[in-house]
Design a protein around this motif. Structure first.
Motif, PDB file in Angstrom:
ATOM      1  N   PHE A 150      -6.642   2.403  -6.461  1.00 57.96           N
ATOM      2  CA  PHE A 150      -6.606   3.862  -6.295  1.00 57.96           C
ATOM      3  C   PHE A 150      -7.057   4.566  -7.577  1.00 57.96           C
ATOM      4  CE2 PHE A 150      -3.064   3.273  -2.968  1.00 57.96           C
ATOM      5  CZ  PHE A 150      -4.004   3.206  -1.951  1.00 57.96           C
ATOM      6  N   GLU A 151      -6.603   4.064  -8.710  1.00 56.84           N
ATOM      7  CA  GLU A 151      -6.949   4.692  -9.976  1.00 56.84           C
ATOM      8  C   GLU A 151      -8.424   4.522 -10.328  1.00 56.84           C
ATOM      9  OE1 GLU A 151      -4.254   3.010 -12.779  1.00 56.84           O
ATOM     10  OE2 GLU A 151      -2.544   4.258 -12.148  1.00 56.84           O
ATOM     11  N   SER A 168       8.578   8.236  -6.404  1.00 63.54           N
ATOM     12  CA  SER A 168       7.847   7.482  -7.426  1.00 63.54           C
ATOM     13  C   SER A 168       8.784   6.548  -8.191  1.00 63.54           C
ATOM     14  CB  SER A 168       7.169   8.453  -8.393  1.00 63.54           C
ATOM     15  OG  SER A 168       6.502   7.747  -9.423  1.00 63.54           O
ATOM     16  N   ARG A 174      -2.587  -0.019  -6.616  1.00 64.15           N
ATOM     17  CA  ARG A 174      -2.519   1.123  -7.543  1.00 64.15           C
ATOM     18  C   ARG A 174      -3.728   1.107  -8.471  1.00 64.15           C
ATOM     19  NH1 ARG A 174       0.472   2.716 -12.417  1.00 64.15           N
ATOM     20  NH2 ARG A 174       1.118   0.553 -12.727  1.00 64.15           N
ATOM     21  N   ARG A 208       4.108   5.433  -5.656  1.00 62.83           N
ATOM     22  CA  ARG A 208       4.123   5.513  -7.121  1.00 62.83           C
ATOM     23  C   ARG A 208       3.187   6.594  -7.640  1.00 62.83           C
ATOM     24  NH1 ARG A 208       4.566   0.349 -10.870  1.00 62.83           N
ATOM     25  NH2 ARG A 208       4.944   2.123 -12.244  1.00 62.83           N
ATOM     26  N   GLY A 209       2.208   6.960  -6.823  1.00 60.03           N
ATOM     27  CA  GLY A 209       1.255   7.976  -7.271  1.00 60.03           C
ATOM     28  C   GLY A 209       1.622   9.388  -6.867  1.00 60.03           C
ATOM     29  N   ALA A 217       2.312   1.655  -3.416  1.00 58.97           N
ATOM     30  CA  ALA A 217       1.302   2.146  -4.358  1.00 58.97           C
ATOM     31  C   ALA A 217       1.084   3.640  -4.187  1.00 58.97           C
ATOM     32  CB  ALA A 217      -0.019   1.391  -4.149  1.00 58.97           C
ATOM     33  N   CYS A 256       9.904   3.550  -5.993  1.00 54.55           N
ATOM     34  CA  CYS A 256       8.823   2.561  -5.861  1.00 54.55           C
ATOM     35  C   CYS A 256       8.662   1.764  -7.145  1.00 54.55           C
ATOM     36  CB  CYS A 256       7.516   3.264  -5.502  1.00 54.55           C
ATOM     37  SG  CYS A 256       7.488   3.961  -3.837  1.00 54.55           S
ATOM     38  N   LYS A 257       8.786   2.427  -8.271  1.00 49.43           N
ATOM     39  CA  LYS A 257       8.663   1.736  -9.552  1.00 49.43           C
ATOM     40  C   LYS A 257       9.793   0.736  -9.747  1.00 49.43           C
ATOM     41  CE  LYS A 257       8.092   2.484 -14.512  1.00 49.43           C
ATOM     42  NZ  LYS A 257       7.963   3.482 -15.607  1.00 49.43           N
ATOM     43  N   THR A 281       0.831  -1.207   0.000  1.00 47.60           N
ATOM     44  CA  THR A 281       0.000   0.000   0.000  1.00 47.60           C
ATOM     45  C   THR A 281       0.862   1.251   0.000  1.00 47.60           C
ATOM     46  OG1 THR A 281      -1.766  -1.166   1.209  1.00 47.60           O
ATOM     47  CG2 THR A 281      -1.809   1.244   1.240  1.00 47.60           C
ATOM     48  N   ALA A 329       1.366  -3.813  -4.415  1.00 45.24           N
ATOM     49  CA  ALA A 329       1.462  -2.417  -4.855  1.00 45.24           C
ATOM     50  C   ALA A 329       0.730  -2.199  -6.175  1.00 45.24           C
ATOM     51  CB  ALA A 329       2.932  -2.014  -4.996  1.00 45.24           C
ATOM     52  N   GLU A 330       0.910  -3.110  -7.108  1.00 44.63           N
ATOM     53  CA  GLU A 330       0.243  -2.964  -8.401  1.00 44.63           C
ATOM     54  C   GLU A 330      -1.268  -3.153  -8.283  1.00 44.63           C
ATOM     55  OE1 GLU A 330       1.896  -2.257 -11.841  1.00 44.63           O
ATOM     56  OE2 GLU A 330       2.507  -1.244 -10.004  1.00 44.63           O
TER      57      GLU A 330
END
Length: 227
Positions: free
Chosen positions: A113-114, A54, A110, A46-47, A43, A57-58, A40, A106-107
């Motif tokens: 969240f999106e 970012s 993400r 990354r945002g 994620a 994290c990536k 979390t 995380a993915e």
């Protein structure tokens, strides 16, 4: 040539099987809790608009998702040892599994969240909710609810993948099976029993996540939406 199975010779080792199954669940529990938190945070990272956070994290997510779990376990196990840090096989296994499942979580998070509409966040801001209230009630919980089935499946897969921790002598279910089959010379019977136990553990975890979903998302229960 006839196949003669001798399950009683293997089943008399049931205390060892039970101990291995319990340790497997313990590995899965700690790695799930810590991995969910790590994933979390990754994620969220990354945002962010901070390029360094970012980017870090990536890199973490892509590195873990594109390397084998066994290699990651060896890197943690031998890496800590080379630094003079001595930890038990269980602790190292939890750390490696946490790092692994955190990247996949995380993915998944993400994506959750999106999926939150921007208008929903703006409406919360219009109601003068605090940033903490917005993030918890408007973003985090709805995001988890949307991806909950994917998260629970990932955590069950984590439990199954913990079998590779036998390579560093973590005495989970597969490691116990290795000891038993080498002692009884009944490998086929041993691994049939282990396969059945893994199915049972998977069902137990899925039932637990289903119950947790009913507690976390009572709206779905009222609407009859599957978790």
């Amino acid at each position: 040539m006839s196949l003669q199975l001798d399950f009683p010779a293997v089943l008399e080792r049931w205390p060892s099987f039970l101990a291995g199954a319990v340790l497997t669940l313990e590995l899965a529990f700690f790695a799930t809790v810590l991995g969910a938190l790590l994933g979390t945070l990754a994620a969220v990272g990354r945002g962010t608009h901070n390029v360094l956070i970012s980017g870090a994290c990536k890199v973490y997510v892509e590195t873990i998702r594109n390397t084998p779990l066994l290699v990651q376990i060896f890197l943690v196990y031998f890496g800590l040892a080379s630094l003079g840090l001595k930890y038990s096989a269980f602790t190292v296994a939890v750390a490696a599994l946490t790092i692994n499942v955190g990247a996949y979580t995380a993915e998944i998070m993400r994506a959750g969240f999106e999926a939150i509409p921007r208008g929903q966040i703006e409406a919360a801001e219009g109601l003068a909710l605090s940033r903490l209230q917005i993030y918890w009630h408007i973003i985090l919980l709805p995001a988890v609810e949307k991806v909950y089935p994917a998260l629970t499946s990932q955590f069950v897969l984590l439990m199954l993948a913990s079998s590779v921790c036998s390579q560093i002598s973590a005495e989970e279910l597969t490691a116990v099976a290795n000891y038993i089959q080498s002692d009884t010379y009944r490998a086929f019977e041993t691994y049939i029993i282990v396969a059945v136990l893994y199915v049972i553990l998977s069902l137990v975890m899925r039932a637990g996540f289903w119950g947790l979903g009913l507690v976390l998302f009572p709206r779905r229960r009222r609407l009859g939406t599957p978790l």
